[in-house]
Design a protein around this motif. Structure first.
Motif, PDB file in Angstrom:
ATOM      1  N   ALA A 267      12.147  20.296   0.442  1.00  0.00           N
ATOM      2  CA  ALA A 267      11.650  19.809   1.702  1.00  0.00           C
ATOM      3  C   ALA A 267      13.110  19.864   2.707  1.00  0.00           C
ATOM      4  O   ALA A 267      13.105  20.591   3.610  1.00  0.00           O
ATOM      5  N   PHE A 268      14.213  19.661   1.967  1.00  0.00           N
ATOM      6  CA  PHE A 268      15.617  20.082   2.608  1.00  0.00           C
ATOM      7  C   PHE A 268      15.650  21.422   3.075  1.00  0.00           C
ATOM      8  O   PHE A 268      16.309  21.729   4.128  1.00  0.00           O
ATOM      9  N   GLN A 269      15.282  22.249   2.248  1.00  0.00           N
ATOM     10  CA  GLN A 269      15.581  23.703   2.564  1.00  0.00           C
ATOM     11  C   GLN A 269      14.530  23.963   3.697  1.00  0.00           C
ATOM     12  O   GLN A 269      15.038  24.842   4.338  1.00  0.00           O
ATOM     13  N   LEU A 270      13.321  23.646   3.603  1.00  0.00           N
ATOM     14  CA  LEU A 270      12.315  23.939   4.603  1.00  0.00           C
ATOM     15  C   LEU A 270      12.800  23.388   6.034  1.00  0.00           C
ATOM     16  O   LEU A 270      12.495  24.125   6.929  1.00  0.00           O
ATOM     17  N   PHE A 271      13.038  22.059   6.027  1.00  0.00           N
ATOM     18  CA  PHE A 271      12.960  21.214   7.156  1.00  0.00           C
ATOM     19  C   PHE A 271      14.498  21.059   7.575  1.00  0.00           C
ATOM     20  O   PHE A 271      14.604  20.223   8.948  1.00  0.00           O
ATOM     21  N   GLY A 272      15.390  21.579   6.960  1.00  0.00           N
ATOM     22  CA  GLY A 272      16.824  21.609   7.672  1.00  0.00           C
ATOM     23  C   GLY A 272      17.506  20.670   6.688  1.00  0.00           C
ATOM     24  O   GLY A 272      17.399  19.948   6.033  1.00  0.00           O
TER      25      GLY A 272
ATOM     26  N   TYR B  41       4.825  23.736   2.881  1.00  0.00           N
ATOM     27  CA  TYR B  41       5.166  22.868   1.962  1.00  0.00           C
ATOM     28  C   TYR B  41       3.966  22.250   1.281  1.00  0.00           C
ATOM     29  O   TYR B  41       4.149  21.866   0.066  1.00  0.00           O
ATOM     30  N   GLU B  42       2.851  21.804   1.866  1.00  0.00           N
ATOM     31  CA  GLU B  42       1.752  21.179   1.282  1.00  0.00           C
ATOM     32  C   GLU B  42       1.485  22.094  -0.002  1.00  0.00           C
ATOM     33  O   GLU B  42       1.048  21.687  -1.001  1.00  0.00           O
ATOM     34  N   ALA B  43       1.184  23.371   0.328  1.00  0.00           N
ATOM     35  CA  ALA B  43       0.813  24.267  -0.690  1.00  0.00           C
ATOM     36  C   ALA B  43       1.819  24.271  -1.878  1.00  0.00           C
ATOM     37  O   ALA B  43       1.131  24.276  -3.113  1.00  0.00           O
ATOM     38  N   ILE B  44       3.114  24.174  -1.590  1.00  0.00           N
ATOM     39  CA  ILE B  44       4.201  24.125  -2.487  1.00  0.00           C
ATOM     40  C   ILE B  44       3.811  22.912  -3.425  1.00  0.00           C
ATOM     41  O   ILE B  44       4.115  23.056  -4.858  1.00  0.00           O
ATOM     42  N   VAL B  45       3.608  21.645  -2.758  1.00  0.00           N
ATOM     43  CA  VAL B  45       3.544  20.536  -3.599  1.00  0.00           C
ATOM     44  C   VAL B  45       2.263  20.356  -4.387  1.00  0.00           C
ATOM     45  O   VAL B  45       2.244  19.981  -5.516  1.00  0.00           O
TER      46      VAL B  45
ATOM     47  N   ASP C 234       4.673  22.832  12.317  1.00  0.00           N
ATOM     48  CA  ASP C 234       3.180  22.563  11.946  1.00  0.00           C
ATOM     49  C   ASP C 234       2.920  23.759  10.769  1.00  0.00           C
ATOM     50  O   ASP C 234       2.192  23.398   9.717  1.00  0.00           O
ATOM     51  N   LYS C 235       3.381  24.872  10.869  1.00  0.00           N
ATOM     52  CA  LYS C 235       3.155  25.966   9.663  1.00  0.00           C
ATOM     53  C   LYS C 235       4.148  25.674   8.803  1.00  0.00           C
ATOM     54  O   LYS C 235       3.645  25.995   7.577  1.00  0.00           O
ATOM     55  N   LYS C 236       5.245  25.042   8.775  1.00  0.00           N
ATOM     56  CA  LYS C 236       6.138  24.793   7.615  1.00  0.00           C
ATOM     57  C   LYS C 236       5.534  23.667   6.841  1.00  0.00           C
ATOM     58  O   LYS C 236       5.536  23.597   5.488  1.00  0.00           O
ATOM     59  N   PHE C 237       4.859  22.716   7.648  1.00  0.00           N
ATOM     60  CA  PHE C 237       4.192  21.649   6.926  1.00  0.00           C
ATOM     61  C   PHE C 237       3.080  22.036   5.792  1.00  0.00           C
ATOM     62  O   PHE C 237       2.798  21.654   4.798  1.00  0.00           O
ATOM     63  N   LYS C 238       2.241  23.042   6.380  1.00  0.00           N
ATOM     64  CA  LYS C 238       1.396  23.827   5.675  1.00  0.00           C
ATOM     65  C   LYS C 238       1.795  24.363   4.301  1.00  0.00           C
ATOM     66  O   LYS C 238       1.326  24.453   3.190  1.00  0.00           O
TER      67      LYS C 238
ATOM     68  N   LEU D 160      13.004  18.261  -7.192  1.00  0.00           N
ATOM     69  CA  LEU D 160      12.872  19.514  -6.838  1.00  0.00           C
ATOM     70  C   LEU D 160      11.965  19.632  -5.584  1.00  0.00           C
ATOM     71  O   LEU D 160      12.441  20.505  -4.710  1.00  0.00           O
ATOM     72  N   MET D 161      10.941  18.820  -5.333  1.00  0.00           N
ATOM     73  CA  MET D 161       9.945  18.746  -4.154  1.00  0.00           C
ATOM     74  C   MET D 161      10.865  18.204  -2.943  1.00  0.00           C
ATOM     75  O   MET D 161      10.626  18.720  -1.953  1.00  0.00           O
TER      76      MET D 161
END
Length: 275
Positions: free
Chosen positions: A222-227, A137-141, A131-135, A217-218
């Motif tokens: 995502a693949f770097q953050l979520f595996g 990622y949202e900020a980055i996008v 859930d923290k990773k999603f937040k 890039l986005m």
């Protein structure tokens, strides 16, 4: 040959001595970052109003092969980028000016850790709850949607441009000096950046780098953050199947197979998140 200098009890290394007396007008130095290969040396400075991050070009740093005059020119060129792309997620620039023998940019201080793979905080970051990773990622996008709306293309973005404060769960983006106004044409062959994040056109001489390149890039982010990382396989993906397929489409080799815009990509991502 290296020399050492000391300011406010903080010791650091350079190839040549440099006059840092100007730092006293900003406060007391409490941190120094002298190991970058950018040609800059950076300082954390504290005063009665708070902390500042000061980037200095002109000194001959230990790990850089960039001439001081080139580092100065590049740092000067970044000012307009930071001013044009001001955003809550971007480290804010406060001022910039010439100093004796160089140039400085002064930024707000962010009490966070850099997420680059060269830092120990990188592994801690990757183990954050989903859930923290999603937040993050949202900020980055959201920031990169803003970048596109301002008529810019993101270049050389990677995990070393991400900062995260583990105490308050806040994300900031830094080091956007290669972001460029559209249109962008690849005049180099292999452009700047980490191969883990680069679209195929960033490796192709004469190719146009456009918003669909930033869609890639986005997806790569995502693949770097979520595996999965650059392998982008389902087995190491931490989120659900729908998000995997959306990120996979974003990193299609052919531009035509990707989403047409970052906003379209993020709309699909968010729809899958709530279904």
């Amino acid at each position: 040959m290296m020399i050492t200098q000391t300011i406010d009890g903080i010791t650091f290394e350079l190839k040549e001595e440099f006059d840092f007396s100007f730092l006293a007008e900003y406060g007391k130095v409490f941190a120094v970052f002298d190991r970058q290969d950018s040609g800059y040396i950076c300082f954390g400075v504290q005063n009665d109003q708070g902390n500042l991050f000061i980037k200095v070009a002109g000194a001959v740093t230990v790990y850089s092969h960039t001439r001081p005059d080139m580092a100065i020119q590049r740092l000067q060129s970044t000012v307009a980028i930071y001013e044009d792309l001001r955003h809550p997620t971007l480290i804010g620039i406060i001022e910039h000016k010439e100093i004796n023998g160089g140039y400085i940019t002064v930024f707000e201080w962010f009490e966070g850790d850099c997420m680059g793979r060269q830092y120990t905080s990188h592994e801690k970051f990757l183990t954050l709850p989903l859930d923290k990773k999603f937040k993050v990622y949202e900020a980055i996008v959201q920031f990169h949607i803003h970048v596109n709306e301002k008529g810019y293309i993101a270049l050389d973005f990677y995990d070393g441009c991400m900062m995260y404060d583990f105490a308050v769960d806040e994300t900031r983006i830094c080091d956007i000096e290669f972001y460029a106004p559209q249109p962008v044409i690849n005049t180099m062959g292999r452009m700047w950046g980490s191969s883990r994040y680069m679209s195929p056109e960033e490796l192709e001489l004469g190719a146009e780098i456009d918003e669909r390149s930033n869609v890639f890039l986005m997806g790569a982010t995502a693949f770097q953050l979520f595996g999965g990382g650059i392998e982008r396989n389902r087995e190491t993906w931490q989120a659900d199947e729908r998000l995997f397929q959306i990120a996979l489409k974003a990193v299609s080799v052919s531009k035509e197979d990707r989403y047409s815009s970052i906003s379209e990509y993020f709309e699909a991502w968010n729809k899958a998140m709530i279904e």
